[in-house]
Motif scaffolding. Structure first.
Motif, PDB file in Angstrom:
ATOM      1  N   GLU A   1     -37.809  72.375  54.321  1.00 37.57           N
ATOM      2  CA  GLU A   1     -37.527  70.929  53.875  1.00 37.57           C
ATOM      3  C   GLU A   1     -37.372  70.000  54.822  1.00 37.57           C
TER       4      GLU A   1
ATOM      5  N   ASN B   1     -51.319  63.046  44.697  1.00 36.37           N
ATOM      6  CA  ASN B   1     -50.091  62.799  45.090  1.00 36.37           C
ATOM      7  C   ASN B   1     -49.015  64.134  45.159  1.00 36.37           C
ATOM      8  N   LYS B   2     -49.827  65.276  45.255  1.00 39.36           N
ATOM      9  CA  LYS B   2     -48.783  66.537  45.380  1.00 39.36           C
ATOM     10  C   LYS B   2     -48.228  66.601  46.793  1.00 39.36           C
TER      11      LYS B   2
ATOM     12  N   GLU C   1     -46.892  64.227  48.691  1.00 33.91           N
ATOM     13  CA  GLU C   1     -46.092  63.028  48.887  1.00 33.91           C
ATOM     14  C   GLU C   1     -44.688  63.530  49.340  1.00 33.91           C
ATOM     15  N   LYS C   2     -44.018  64.692  48.840  1.00 34.98           N
ATOM     16  CA  LYS C   2     -42.726  65.109  49.109  1.00 34.98           C
ATOM     17  C   LYS C   2     -42.546  65.572  50.413  1.00 34.98           C
ATOM     18  N   HIS C   3     -43.887  66.226  51.028  1.00 41.77           N
ATOM     19  CA  HIS C   3     -43.738  66.773  52.324  1.00 41.77           C
ATOM     20  C   HIS C   3     -44.352  65.627  53.171  1.00 41.77           C
TER      21      HIS C   3
ATOM     22  N   ARG D   1     -42.678  64.407  61.047  1.00 40.53           N
ATOM     23  CA  ARG D   1     -41.182  65.054  60.245  1.00 40.53           C
ATOM     24  C   ARG D   1     -40.841  66.133  61.174  1.00 40.53           C
TER      25      ARG D   1
END
Length: 404
Positions: free
Chosen positions: A108, A74-75, A77-79, A97
């Protein structure tokens, strides 16, 4: 354009069919992205396949969890990246994105459903394409045209793409070596943008730089690309010596063609002294094995050469036997590549390091009792064995001991 090549059809494993079905049911768009599209259009089977989607990470998690699909790692996921495992296969799927804030290393991101906006933030036109699961190509920046013409260009303005992540300078070189047909076919504005932004590489981690540099060293046009690194003031920011030996580099890159060298073997030809290897290590944090190989080549490339006469390989064999280290054989093979000794390299790869046939136990049986005497006798016998070209057997050596 629609792609229906055998390489494309081969992607449709039971796992991918199941993933496609889930996305279709939810009306989420799913396409193959980036490098895999480039490889498929080049008639190659991609090593890795990345997928892009209009679904958000939360929507994907909910969809996969409801269907009982296992999610791993799940590393990302924020990207926006979710990794699902179906039918013993991992599927890495990233939400479209936009880069909102970039600092030259990281970004970001904000999620979007606009495919063109996502393509816009990618580095090179040949890496900015998408492929629908029906084979339809989505190409917003003429990437396919550039690929057919073997042109490497940044998406949009080169300086903007580089400033988003300065590592893209080296990625440009890497893909140039992989795709371009001839050296020197660059757009002047691209080279200007690279030169103006070269200093940004100083802020990129050594590990990331080394990953790219190794691939450049094993690609096409390597002597042209490394010369460019010096001309565009890149070398000083990526651990290369300011006064690199470009003549030796040109000579060795010609020697080494088709010999499958290690990247460090190619790079060492730029180095004049051992400190050049040490400085590279300080900047790039290369592995201990890579550092040792570089130091070995700098030390021995001039003095350890083939013998004249019927046994040209003998100096290398003697060196291996004297060193008694398991890694020496591999280093000698790299040295032979560096020296362009293709024929001797084949002989060395077929040569099996012989085992010294006499042990201390054999000498004790012959009445040699003290440890010191055994050590001396073994060394004398090893010298005789070496003189024989490592052909003498145990009986011959032990009879030799009586004469000694």
């Amino acid at each position: 354009m629609k792609l229906q090549s055998p390489q494309f059809q081969a992607l449709f494993t039971p796992g991918l069919r199941s993933v496609a079905e889930l996305f279709e049911k939810k009306n989420y768009e799913l396409r193959i992205a980036g490098g895999a599209v480039r490889d498929l259009l080049s008639g190659m089977t991609p090593q890795d396949i990345d997928f892009a989607t209009t679904a958000t990470p939360a929507e994907m998690k909910e969809m996969f969890t409801s269907a009982g699909v296992r999610l791993i790692n799940n590393k990302g996921e924020k990207h926006g990246t979710i990794t699902a495992r179906l039918h013993e296969q991992n599927f890495e799927i990233t939400t479209l994105r936009i880069d909102v804030v970039t600092d030259g290393r990281h970004a970001e991101v904000e999620f979007t459903t606009d495919w063109e906006k996502d393509a816009e933030r990618r580095d090179l036109t040949v890496n900015s394409m998408f492929l629908g699961l029906d084979g339809m190509l989505y190409d917003f920046f003429n990437g396919y045209e550039d690929l057919k013409n073997k042109k490497i260009r940044f998406v949009g303005k080169a300086s903007e793409r580089i400033q988003e992540d300065y590592l893209r300078i080296l990625r440009y070189f890497r893909f140039y070596g992989r795709i371009a047909e001839k050296p020197g076919d660059h757009e002047p504005s691209t080279l200007q943008a690279i030169k103006e932004n070269a200093k940004g590489l100083a802020g990129i981690s050594g590990e990331r730089i080394w990953v790219e540099l190794k691939k450049i060293l094993l690609g096409n046009h390597v002597n042209h690309l490394v010369r460019l690194m010096y001309e565009l003031d890149i070398a000083q920011y990526i651990g290369l010596p300011l006064d690199g030996n470009l003549e030796e580099f040109d000579r060795v890159t010609k020697n080494i063609q088709n010999l499958c060298p290690k990247p460090m073997t190619v790079l060492t030809s730029l180095f004049k002294v051992k400190d050049d290897v040490t400085n590279l290590d300080l900047r790039l944090k290369i592995s201990k094995e890579e550092k040792n190989l570089g130091l070995f080549l700098v030390k021995h490339r001039q003095e350890l050469t083939k013998a004249m006469g019927p046994e040209p390989l003998r100096p290398y064999q003697d060196f291996i036997m004297d060193s008694r280290e398991a890694s020496t054989n591999s280093k000698i093979c790299e040295l032979l590549k560096y020296q362009g000794e293709e024929h001797l390299l084949r002989e060395m790869q077929e040569w099996t390091v012989p085992s010294f046939p006499v042990s201390g136990h054999d000498l004790r049986k012959m009445g040699v009792s003290s440890g010191k005497e055994i050590g001396t006798a073994l060394q004398q016998l090893r010298d005789e064995w070496k003189k024989s070209g490592y052909h003498m057997d145990k009986e011959e050596l032990l009879s030799c001991l009586k004469k000694l």
